[in-house]
Design an enzyme around this catalytic site. Structure first.
Site, PDB file in Angstrom:
ATOM      1  N   GLN A  97      54.068  42.127  51.055  1.00 10.26           N
ATOM      2  CA  GLN A  97      53.770  42.195  49.628  1.00 10.26           C
ATOM      3  C   GLN A  97      55.074  42.347  48.839  1.00 10.26           C
ATOM      4  O   GLN A  97      55.820  43.306  49.049  1.00 10.26           O
ATOM      5  CB  GLN A  97      52.835  43.350  49.272  1.00 10.26           C
ATOM      6  CG  GLN A  97      52.396  43.266  47.809  1.00 10.26           C
ATOM      7  CD  GLN A  97      51.699  44.505  47.294  1.00 10.26           C
ATOM      8  OE1 GLN A  97      52.324  45.552  47.169  1.00 10.26           O
ATOM      9  NE2 GLN A  97      50.422  44.381  46.992  1.00 10.26           N
ATOM     10  N   TYR A 179      52.478  47.010  38.112  1.00 10.46           N
ATOM     11  CA  TYR A 179      53.809  46.502  38.440  1.00 10.46           C
ATOM     12  C   TYR A 179      54.143  45.250  37.615  1.00 10.46           C
ATOM     13  O   TYR A 179      53.408  44.865  36.721  1.00 10.46           O
ATOM     14  CB  TYR A 179      53.921  46.287  39.956  1.00 10.46           C
ATOM     15  CG  TYR A 179      53.935  47.622  40.674  1.00 10.46           C
ATOM     16  CD1 TYR A 179      55.131  48.298  40.906  1.00 10.46           C
ATOM     17  CD2 TYR A 179      52.747  48.253  41.040  1.00 10.46           C
ATOM     18  CE1 TYR A 179      55.150  49.554  41.506  1.00 10.46           C
ATOM     19  CE2 TYR A 179      52.754  49.507  41.638  1.00 10.46           C
ATOM     20  CZ  TYR A 179      53.957  50.148  41.865  1.00 10.46           C
ATOM     21  OH  TYR A 179      53.971  51.407  42.444  1.00 10.46           O
ATOM     22  N   ARG A 226      47.706  39.459  44.472  1.00 10.80           N
ATOM     23  CA  ARG A 226      46.773  40.550  44.215  1.00 10.80           C
ATOM     24  C   ARG A 226      46.708  40.806  42.714  1.00 10.80           C
ATOM     25  O   ARG A 226      47.739  40.912  42.042  1.00 10.80           O
ATOM     26  CB  ARG A 226      47.216  41.820  44.943  1.00 10.80           C
ATOM     27  CG  ARG A 226      46.215  42.972  44.766  1.00 10.80           C
ATOM     28  CD  ARG A 226      46.525  44.136  45.669  1.00 10.80           C
ATOM     29  NE  ARG A 226      45.504  45.171  45.541  1.00 10.80           N
ATOM     30  CZ  ARG A 226      45.398  46.225  46.331  1.00 10.80           C
ATOM     31  NH1 ARG A 226      46.265  46.390  47.321  1.00 10.80           N
ATOM     32  NH2 ARG A 226      44.457  47.123  46.156  1.00 10.80           N
ATOM     33  N   GLY A 313      42.330  50.784  52.529  1.00 11.72           N
ATOM     34  CA  GLY A 313      43.603  51.464  52.352  1.00 11.72           C
ATOM     35  C   GLY A 313      43.648  52.779  53.081  1.00 11.72           C
ATOM     36  O   GLY A 313      44.080  52.865  54.228  1.00 11.72           O
ATOM     37  N   ARG A 314      43.165  53.837  52.419  1.00 12.74           N
ATOM     38  CA  ARG A 314      43.300  55.197  52.953  1.00 12.74           C
ATOM     39  C   ARG A 314      42.755  55.357  54.369  1.00 12.74           C
ATOM     40  O   ARG A 314      43.324  56.109  55.172  1.00 12.74           O
ATOM     41  CB  ARG A 314      42.610  56.182  51.999  1.00 12.74           C
ATOM     42  CG  ARG A 314      43.398  56.468  50.732  1.00 12.74           C
ATOM     43  CD  ARG A 314      42.510  57.019  49.628  1.00 12.74           C
ATOM     44  NE  ARG A 314      41.726  55.964  49.008  1.00 12.74           N
ATOM     45  CZ  ARG A 314      40.786  56.179  48.086  1.00 12.74           C
ATOM     46  NH1 ARG A 314      40.519  57.426  47.700  1.00 12.74           N
ATOM     47  NH2 ARG A 314      40.136  55.178  47.547  1.00 12.74           N
TER      48      ARG A 314
END
Length: 362
Positions: A97, A179, A226, A313-314
């Site tokens: 990424q 971002y 993304r 994710g987590r």
């Protein structure tokens, strides 16, 4: 379970529909190269259908905070090659990424000491990790001029080339979660009045330029993006994301990209709204700003038809064997929250795989 079935498109075959989502973990060397623990970490999770790495800065002027890794130099390429080789040796697939911080950053958080800059000089109130330790007070970024913007686009293309040289299977452009690319899309971070701001067409110009530059460098089938429409994370604001993202996804749809990685939102159902406009592979993320994604939630998303793959994710942080645990309905290990961001293997690559409890013999 559909989640555990093979997924195939014209470019690649994945053994399951479980994607490891990008997650910042701050395990890099002072020069921005990933540590040896990074290779262990991703190799342990290679059973995922696809791994997307933590965000990697394409150039030091886009470093969002201290200890985030880069993909700018030959040293970076060599270090990441050890990571990709470890993942491939374990049968995995891995995309890098590319995460440019834009307005996010601090001179004391960057290896080159540069001042952060975004589409407009709008303060980011988030506090970032500094090289010397602790977090820095928020600072107002500079506004990029046209030359700066074109240079940032080129930085993405060069980093994508470096990613392929390092052995990555492809690149995901980070257009989400506050971002660089997202900053050009959002209402409160893009106050420009030139060709990069104002209208929907103008706000899309930078995201599309980055996508086209990267795809031209490494091929569209190795380029993903993304997006997180309406995501308020890190003080972002998009009053009505639907018109802009409908137009953007429609433009992206004809480019033959590897995938669209899309996060849902409580106030805007991006998956349901945008899926009809996207005819390629779609990865859904339904855990952003919500409870961690469960196998049941992921299965429901796939069954609904709004996505082909689901990113976790987590759950991957503390369960390197997440695919095995889902397949066998095994308990999930908890995260040691205080070790999320560290400098060592502790709380990173030291989470064990499942081992059944030993039954005492009588």
């Amino acid at each position: 379970m559909l989640l555990l079935t093979e997924y195939r498109n014209s470019a690649r075959t994945l053994p399951n529909r479980i994607v490891m989502s990008p997650m910042t973990r701050l395990r890099s060397l002072p020069d921005g190269s990933p540590t040896s623990d990074v290779a262990d970490y991703y190799a342990q999770r290679a059973a995922a259908g696809l791994i997307v790495t933590e965000g990697i800065w394409p150039h030091s002027t886009g470093q969002s905070e201290a200890w985030v890794p880069g993909l700018q130099t030959e040293q970076h390429v060599q270090a990441w090659r050890r990571v990709t080789e470890a993942v491939h040796a374990n049968g995995g697939r891995i995309f890098a990424q590319l995460m440019h911080g834009g307005r996010k950053g601090h001179p004391q958080a960057r290896i080159d000491g540069s001042w952060p800059a975004g589409p407009s000089a709008v303060l980011d109130e988030d506090r970032v990790h500094l090289i010397a330790g602790g977090k820095g007070d928020p600072i107002t970024p500079a506004a990029l001029d046209r030359a700066d913007i074109h240079e940032a686009v080129e930085h993405h293309a060069r980093a994508a080339r470096n990613a392929i040289a390092a052995g990555f299977d492809g690149v995901e452009i980070h257009g989400a979660n506050s971002y660089f690319v997202h900053q050009f899309l959002a209402d409160n971070t893009n106050l420009r009045t030139d060709e990069f701001g104002g209208s929907i067409e103008n706000r899309m110009r930078l995201p599309l330029a980055v996508v086209d530059a990267v795809a031209a460098e490494i091929g569209a089938q190795r380029t993903g993006i993304r997006l997180s429409p309406g995501n308020p994370q890190f003080n972002m604001f998009e009053a009505d994301p639907a018109p802009l993202y409908r137009a953007l996804v429609t433009e992206l749809d004809g480019r033959g990209l590897a995938y669209l990685h899309l996060t849902d939102n409580d106030t805007y159902s991006a998956l349901a709204d945008l899926r009809p406009r996207w005819h390629g592979t779609l990865i859904a993320n339904v855990g952003e700003n919500r409870e961690a994604t469960t196998a049941e939630a992921a299965e429901s998303v796939l069954r609904s038809g709004v996505a082909d793959l689901v990113s976790f994710g987590r759950q991957f942080i503390s369960n390197p064997d997440l695919v095995h645990r889902i397949a066998h309905d095994l308990p999930l290990a908890p995260i040691r929250e205080h070790l999320l961001y560290g400098r060592t293997a502790e709380g990173y690559s030291d989470y064990p795989h499942w081992e059944p409890a030993t039954v005492a013999s009588h």
